[in-house]
Design a protein around this motif. Structure first.
Motif, PDB file in Angstrom:
ATOM      1  N   SER A  48       0.835  -1.214   0.000  1.00 11.63           N
ATOM      2  CA  SER A  48       0.000   0.000   0.000  1.00 11.63           C
ATOM      3  C   SER A  48       0.861   1.253   0.000  1.00 11.63           C
ATOM      4  O   SER A  48       0.520   2.253  -0.637  1.00 11.63           O
ATOM      5  N   GLN A 100      -8.509   0.734  -0.859  1.00 10.89           N
ATOM      6  CA  GLN A 100      -9.008  -0.505  -0.266  1.00 10.89           C
ATOM      7  C   GLN A 100     -10.405  -0.323   0.336  1.00 10.89           C
ATOM      8  O   GLN A 100     -11.256  -1.172   0.201  1.00 10.89           O
ATOM      9  N   ASP A 177      -5.805  -0.881  -4.736  1.00 13.03           N
ATOM     10  CA  ASP A 177      -5.312  -1.472  -3.486  1.00 13.03           C
ATOM     11  C   ASP A 177      -6.302  -2.517  -2.991  1.00 13.03           C
ATOM     12  O   ASP A 177      -7.448  -2.189  -2.693  1.00 13.03           O
ATOM     13  N   GLU A 178      -5.869  -3.756  -2.932  1.00 11.73           N
ATOM     14  CA  GLU A 178      -6.710  -4.823  -2.369  1.00 11.73           C
ATOM     15  C   GLU A 178      -8.111  -4.801  -2.959  1.00 11.73           C
ATOM     16  O   GLU A 178      -9.089  -4.719  -2.226  1.00 11.73           O
TER      17      GLU A 178
HETATM   18 MG   LIG Z   1      -2.082  -2.726   2.163  1.00 11.61          MG
END
Ligand SMILES: [Mg+2]
Ligand SMILES: Nc1ncnc2c1ncn2[C@@H]1O[C@H](COP(=O)(O)OP(=O)(O)OP(=O)(O)O)[C@@H](O)[C@H]1O
Lengths: 259, 219
Positions: A48, A100, A177-178
């Motif tokens: 991240s 995320q 992200d994710e």
């Molecule tokens: Mg992360």
């Protein structure tokens, strides 16, 4: 000899600490334009953080970061990194990010979330921006949710609004992200299909941090395995996941997929 | 001394101008407190250290000196600096500035409560700093603190009698004048109490409506 175009992302010796935690310990990376790159690795390895630096949300401590040939940071005599504001804004305009937790603006409906930047950053007229926003919401399959507030949307729908919101600025690079970790398993398929569609267009460079090994393997041209703040292994998915050379990636993949 | 209902009804109309003055002072004072308070809260967060510290000092100073002293101060000192304001304008200014300092603290809590992800998202969309504040951060911060701001609206309203100290003829001053003329204070002062009670209750209800609206908008 065919001329290779310069990479759209170029990192050299990139370092970043938070407090006394060294998160990135010298990252080197070249990404040619149009490539789809999956980033995998254990929790806390700095994935991240890498995306935050690429989105220019945080300044690196040291090293070079070049996006589309421009580096927004210059090291001051004291060693601190300083951004030239105009350049920072210009470079940021080329990069989009899906967080995320999506980070939708809770006080605006889906359409307003997507329209906000085209109006205030690109200076589009409200009518034009609206059309563009509806077009992107349609592309992520949410045309009928344009008036919905974020709190009324499911996790998967929120994420697709966040994707439409980032795409509406037509960035050259998209960071995810994710993308799947906050979603219920039954929603994962839809989002992955959407990303796969984007990846096939090749007009956009994508960096996708994911815990979803099947996705990393099937949709990416290249996989980066992060460990302890460096890129430990780097190659096409077939090699990283299956050859005998990339031992650490293979062991990580086995551990997370439980094979 | 017995409360004379007929007499009370008879003097009721005399309060109309005072009621109007009181409402105007509250509305104008609150408008000033809400805007100046927000400006102070934003300056307090400014990256430039001396701006932030200076603002903190001003807020602390205003909060820790009595409103009545501030009202007298403005009333007697402003004219000496060449600023000619009516007693009403001076009083309203004092109310606004005093409550701005309290509102600033409320806004500050609201701004702090906006998650960092909202700033990140705004930056990732390349919104400029003012745009980020105005469109993304401030609306969310304000929505969170409407009840607290509302309490100060009611508190300010209840402080308007202090303006009688500088010759503004508001509700209390009117009651005193009626009492001095007729030697009957009970009815007049009771009416003032009733006005404040009813209007405070009304304001509280209004705040709940605004709060409800905002919650619907955020649902
Ligand atoms: Mg992360
Ligand atoms: N703003 C911050 N302040 C302090 N420490 C931070 C901050 N952001 C990240 N860290 C620390 O940096 C390290 C790496 O964080 P990062 O989020 O980049 O890891 P990650 O690879 O994305 O992990 P995960 O897979 O769990 O998301 C962690 O130890 C984290 O606690």
């Amino acid at each position: 000899m065919p001329e290779t175009p310069p990479p759209i992302i170029r990192l050299r010796g990139l370092r970043k600490s938070y407090g006394n935690v060294q998160v990135l310990r010298g990252v080197d990376l070249d990404v040619p334009h149009g490539q789809t790159v999956s980033v995998i690795g254990p929790s806390g390895s700095g994935k991240s953080t890498l995306l935050r630096l690429l989105m220019l949300l945080d300044a690196p401590d040291a090293g070079e970061l070049e996006i589309d040939g421009e580096s927004p940071w210059t090291a001051e005599p004291g060693g601190r990194m300083r951004a030239d504001n105009a350049r920072l804004r210009r470079v940021r305009g080329k990069v989009g990010m899906v967080f995320q937790h999506f980070n939708l603006f809770p006080h605006m409906n889906a359409l307003q979330n997507v329209m906000e930047a085209p109006v205030s950053v690109l200076g589009l007229k409200a009518g034009e921006a609206r059309e563009r926003a509806l077009d992107y919401l349609d592309q992520v399959g949410l045309a009928d949710k344009a008036e919905a507030m974020p709190a009324q949307l499911s996790g998967g729908q929120k994420q697709r609004v966040a994707i439409a919101r980032a795409l509406a600025l037509q960035p050259r690079i998209m960071l995810f992200d994710e993308v799947t970790s906050a979603l219920d398993p039954e929603l994962v398929g839809g989002v992955l299909a959407l990303l796969r569609g984007l990846a096939q267009r090749r007009t956009i460079t994508m960096l996708i941090v994911t815990h979803h090994m099947r996705f990393a393997e099937r949709c990416a041209d290249r996989v980066l395995f992060f460990e302890n703040g460096v890129i430990a292994e780097d190659g096409p998915p077939a090699e990283l996941f299956h050859d005998g050379v990339h031992e650490r990636t293979r062991r990580f993949v086995e551990a997370v997929t439980g094979d | 001394m017995i409360f004379d209902w007929n007499y009370a009804l008879g003097i009721l109309p005399q309060f109309a101008p005072a009621l109007w003055i009181t409402l105007q002072a509250t509305a104008a004072g609150m408008l000033l407190a809400l805007t100046l308070g927000l400006v102070l809260a934003l300056l307090r967060r400014c990256d430039v250290a001396w701006v932030s510290w200076l603002t903190a000092g001003v807020i602390e100073f205003v909060r820790s000196t009595p409103l009545l002293v501030q009202i007298y101060f403005l009333f007697y000192v402003l004219p000496e600096t060449g600023m000619r304001l009516s007693a009403f304008a001076t009083g309203t200014l004092a109310l606004g500035v005093h409550y701005a300092a309290y509102c600033a603290e409320v806004y500050r809590a609201g701004l702090d409560a906006v998650p960092r992800g909202q700033w990140d998202a705004a930056a990732a969309l390349n919104l400029g700093p003012l745009r980020t504040l105005w469109r993304i951060i401030v609306p969310q911060a304000v929505a969170r603190v409407v009840p607290a701001l509302g309490n100060y609206l009611v508190a300010m309203f209840k402080d308007t009698p202090l303006l009688s100290a500088i010759t503004v003829v508001e509700l209390l001053q009117t009651a005193k004048m009626i009492g001095a003329e007729s030697f009957r204070y009970v009815e007049a002062l009771t009416l003032v109490g009733v006005f404040f009670l009813l209007l405070s209750l009304g304001a509280a209800a209004l705040i709940r409506v605004v709060e409800g609206r905002l919650q619907v908008a955020h649902a």
